[in-house]
Design an enzyme around this catalytic site. Sequence first.
Site, PDB file in Angstrom:
ATOM      1  NE  ARG A  65      -4.668  -1.402   9.968  1.00 17.98           N
ATOM      2  CZ  ARG A  65      -3.362  -0.387   9.618  1.00 17.98           C
ATOM      3  NH1 ARG A  65      -3.864   0.049   9.185  1.00 17.98           N
ATOM      4  NH2 ARG A  65      -2.552  -1.442   9.117  1.00 17.98           N
ATOM      5  NE  ARG A  78       5.841  -0.418  10.070  1.00 18.11           N
ATOM      6  CZ  ARG A  78       5.311  -0.564   9.213  1.00 18.11           C
ATOM      7  NH1 ARG A  78       5.146   0.310   8.196  1.00 18.11           N
ATOM      8  NH2 ARG A  78       4.214  -0.551   9.681  1.00 18.11           N
ATOM      9  NE  ARG A 128       2.174  -4.448  10.864  1.00 20.17           N
ATOM     10  CZ  ARG A 128       3.593  -4.828   9.993  1.00 20.17           C
ATOM     11  NH1 ARG A 128       4.594  -5.635  10.990  1.00 20.17           N
ATOM     12  NH2 ARG A 128       3.312  -3.359   9.485  1.00 20.17           N
ATOM     13  NE  ARG A 163       8.109  -2.996   5.934  1.00 19.79           N
ATOM     14  CZ  ARG A 163       6.738  -2.305   6.255  1.00 19.79           C
ATOM     15  NH1 ARG A 163       5.620  -1.597   5.320  1.00 19.79           N
ATOM     16  NH2 ARG A 163       5.762  -2.808   7.438  1.00 19.79           N
ATOM     17  CE  LYS A 208      -2.052  -0.945   4.218  1.00 18.67           C
ATOM     18  NZ  LYS A 208      -1.592  -2.886   4.309  1.00 18.67           N
TER      19      LYS A 208
HETATM   20  P1  AP5 Z   1       5.016  -1.739   1.194  1.00 12.91           P
HETATM   21  O1  AP5 Z   1       4.468  -0.778   0.789  1.00 12.91           O
HETATM   22  O2  AP5 Z   1       5.681  -1.411   3.076  1.00 12.91           O
HETATM   23  O3  AP5 Z   1       3.919  -2.490   2.113  1.00 12.91           O
HETATM   24  P2  AP5 Z   1       2.323  -2.117   2.740  1.00 12.91           P
HETATM   25  O4  AP5 Z   1       1.069  -2.567   2.311  1.00 12.91           O
HETATM   26  O5  AP5 Z   1       2.663  -0.701   3.141  1.00 12.91           O
HETATM   27  O6  AP5 Z   1       2.788  -1.848   4.857  1.00 12.91           O
HETATM   28  P3  AP5 Z   1       2.970  -1.447   5.848  1.00 12.91           P
HETATM   29  O7  AP5 Z   1       3.544  -2.803   7.121  1.00 12.91           O
HETATM   30  O8  AP5 Z   1       3.072   0.186   6.101  1.00 12.91           O
HETATM   31  O9  AP5 Z   1       1.240  -1.859   6.530  1.00 12.91           O
HETATM   32  P4  AP5 Z   1       0.381  -1.825   7.751  1.00 12.91           P
HETATM   33  O10 AP5 Z   1      -1.112  -1.731   7.263  1.00 12.91           O
HETATM   34  O11 AP5 Z   1       0.871  -3.077   8.515  1.00 12.91           O
HETATM   35  O12 AP5 Z   1       1.063  -0.182   8.375  1.00 12.91           O
HETATM   36  P5  AP5 Z   1       1.509   0.179   8.707  1.00 12.91           P
HETATM   37  O13 AP5 Z   1       2.020   1.716   8.781  1.00 12.91           O
HETATM   38  O14 AP5 Z   1      -0.422   1.185   8.236  1.00 12.91           O
HETATM   39  O15 AP5 Z   1       5.991  -2.815   1.137  1.00 12.91           O
HETATM   40  C1  AP5 Z   1       6.316  -3.786   2.004  1.00 12.91           C
HETATM   41  C2  AP5 Z   1       7.442  -4.531   1.360  1.00 12.91           C
HETATM   42  O16 AP5 Z   1       7.562  -4.483   0.220  1.00 12.91           O
HETATM   43  C3  AP5 Z   1       9.035  -3.201   1.154  1.00 12.91           C
HETATM   44  O17 AP5 Z   1      10.393  -3.198   1.986  1.00 12.91           O
HETATM   45  C4  AP5 Z   1       8.402  -2.737  -0.259  1.00 12.91           C
HETATM   46  O18 AP5 Z   1       9.654  -2.789  -1.082  1.00 12.91           O
HETATM   47  C5  AP5 Z   1       7.849  -4.547  -1.199  1.00 12.91           C
HETATM   48  N1  AP5 Z   1       7.151  -4.576  -2.462  1.00 12.91           N
HETATM   49  C6  AP5 Z   1       5.960  -3.867  -1.804  1.00 12.91           C
HETATM   50  N2  AP5 Z   1       4.935  -3.756  -2.961  1.00 12.91           N
HETATM   51  C7  AP5 Z   1       5.757  -4.986  -3.805  1.00 12.91           C
HETATM   52  C8  AP5 Z   1       5.710  -5.855  -4.847  1.00 12.91           C
HETATM   53  N3  AP5 Z   1       4.568  -5.706  -5.612  1.00 12.91           N
HETATM   54  N4  AP5 Z   1       6.721  -6.809  -5.236  1.00 12.91           N
HETATM   55  C9  AP5 Z   1       7.453  -7.423  -4.393  1.00 12.91           C
HETATM   56  N5  AP5 Z   1       7.816  -6.855  -3.189  1.00 12.91           N
HETATM   57  C10 AP5 Z   1       7.105  -5.572  -3.076  1.00 12.91           C
HETATM   58  O19 AP5 Z   1       0.276   0.635  10.169  1.00 12.91           O
HETATM   59  C11 AP5 Z   1       0.584   0.426  11.257  1.00 12.91           C
HETATM   60  C12 AP5 Z   1       0.155   0.068  12.586  1.00 12.91           C
HETATM   61  O20 AP5 Z   1       0.030   1.329  12.478  1.00 12.91           O
HETATM   62  C13 AP5 Z   1      -0.581  -1.320  12.713  1.00 12.91           C
HETATM   63  O21 AP5 Z   1      -0.239  -2.504  13.199  1.00 12.91           O
HETATM   64  C14 AP5 Z   1      -1.595  -0.110  13.777  1.00 12.91           C
HETATM   65  O22 AP5 Z   1      -1.202  -0.877  15.384  1.00 12.91           O
HETATM   66  C15 AP5 Z   1      -1.605   1.058  14.193  1.00 12.91           C
HETATM   67  N6  AP5 Z   1      -2.387   1.658  12.392  1.00 12.91           N
HETATM   68  C16 AP5 Z   1      -1.697   2.378  11.542  1.00 12.91           C
HETATM   69  N7  AP5 Z   1      -3.217   2.592  10.777  1.00 12.91           N
HETATM   70  C17 AP5 Z   1      -4.483   2.096  11.562  1.00 12.91           C
HETATM   71  C18 AP5 Z   1      -5.733   2.634  11.729  1.00 12.91           C
HETATM   72  N8  AP5 Z   1      -6.643   2.685  11.013  1.00 12.91           N
HETATM   73  N9  AP5 Z   1      -6.870   1.916  12.336  1.00 12.91           N
HETATM   74  C19 AP5 Z   1      -6.317   1.571  14.177  1.00 12.91           C
HETATM   75  N10 AP5 Z   1      -4.360   1.012  14.044  1.00 12.91           N
HETATM   76  C20 AP5 Z   1      -4.253   1.692  12.693  1.00 12.91           C
END
Ligand code: AP5
Length: 215
Positions: A88, A161, A172, A127, A14
């Site tokens: 979410r 991270r 997660r 990552r 994402k």
């Molecule tokens: P990346 O693009 O970083 O993936 P992502 O989907 O953004 O993953 P996140 O881990 O950031 O998602 P998340 O939802 O767990 O975390 P968030 O920060 O929102 O890609 C991942 C890796 O793969 C990278 O190394 C990239 O280079 C590689 N890659 C990408 N595309 C690829 C492809 N096509 N092929 C091969 N490799 C690829 O949330 C973190 C925490 O915050 C949550 O756990 C929660 O505690 C809290 N939080 C955040 N939002 C909320 C909410 N709305 N409500 C409640 N808690 C929340």
Amino acid sequence: MMNIILIGPPGAGKGTQAKRLVSERGFVQLSTGDMLREAKSSGTEMGQRVAEVMARGELVTDEIVIGLIAEKLDSVAGADVIFDGFPRTLAQADALGALLQARGTQIAHVIEMAVDDEALVARITGRFSCASCGEVYHDVTRQPKVKGRCDICGGTEFLRRADDSEDSLRVRLMSYYKQTSPLLGYYHAKGLLRSLDGMGEMDAVASGISAILDS
Ligand code: AP5
């Protein structure tokens, strides 16, 4: 003015795709994960509580994240917005609908990025990101063009991270399947859901998203 939501499990890509849309199409990215990581480093009591919840891989309360989004929405009025990692929960989805409606706008597309659990583990554990500008890389699939130097800002320090451990990832993933995946049905019923295969290479996924946006 176009609002889109990127929805998918942790590591689905994402953030990677959101950043491309920012540079290629001028979208503004609203990532609740990034906002919470900023709050975490603010040193406040709320930041400390958030840090503990995130490290465990659990969801932060709806009240906190809805408050963060409501605050940001006013500063991005008139822009094309990508919601990355928000909503979410069903409560967050209802709140977003109401916040947008109150501003005379709505969601155009909800794009689901589907990726197998095994691939997610490989993506998350490989990552790393630039400590200066946040650009995201991967040990195998996306190294900086010059080793040790960020493609975007030239930074030479990189971070991993705290919640990218296998233990936290398991929680997660469970949070995603229990609390977030019901949103797929919610948005399908509203006629907004577009699903794409997130298993392809980054360029292929980007083309899939472009096709949806241009449809
Ligand atoms: P990346 O693009 O970083 O993936 P992502 O989907 O953004 O993953 P996140 O881990 O950031 O998602 P998340 O939802 O767990 O975390 P968030 O920060 O929102 O890609 C991942 C890796 O793969 C990278 O190394 C990239 O280079 C590689 N890659 C990408 N595309 C690829 C492809 N096509 N092929 C091969 N490799 C690829 O949330 C973190 C925490 O915050 C949550 O756990 C929660 O505690 C809290 N939080 C955040 N939002 C909320 C909410 N709305 N409500 C409640 N808690 C929340």
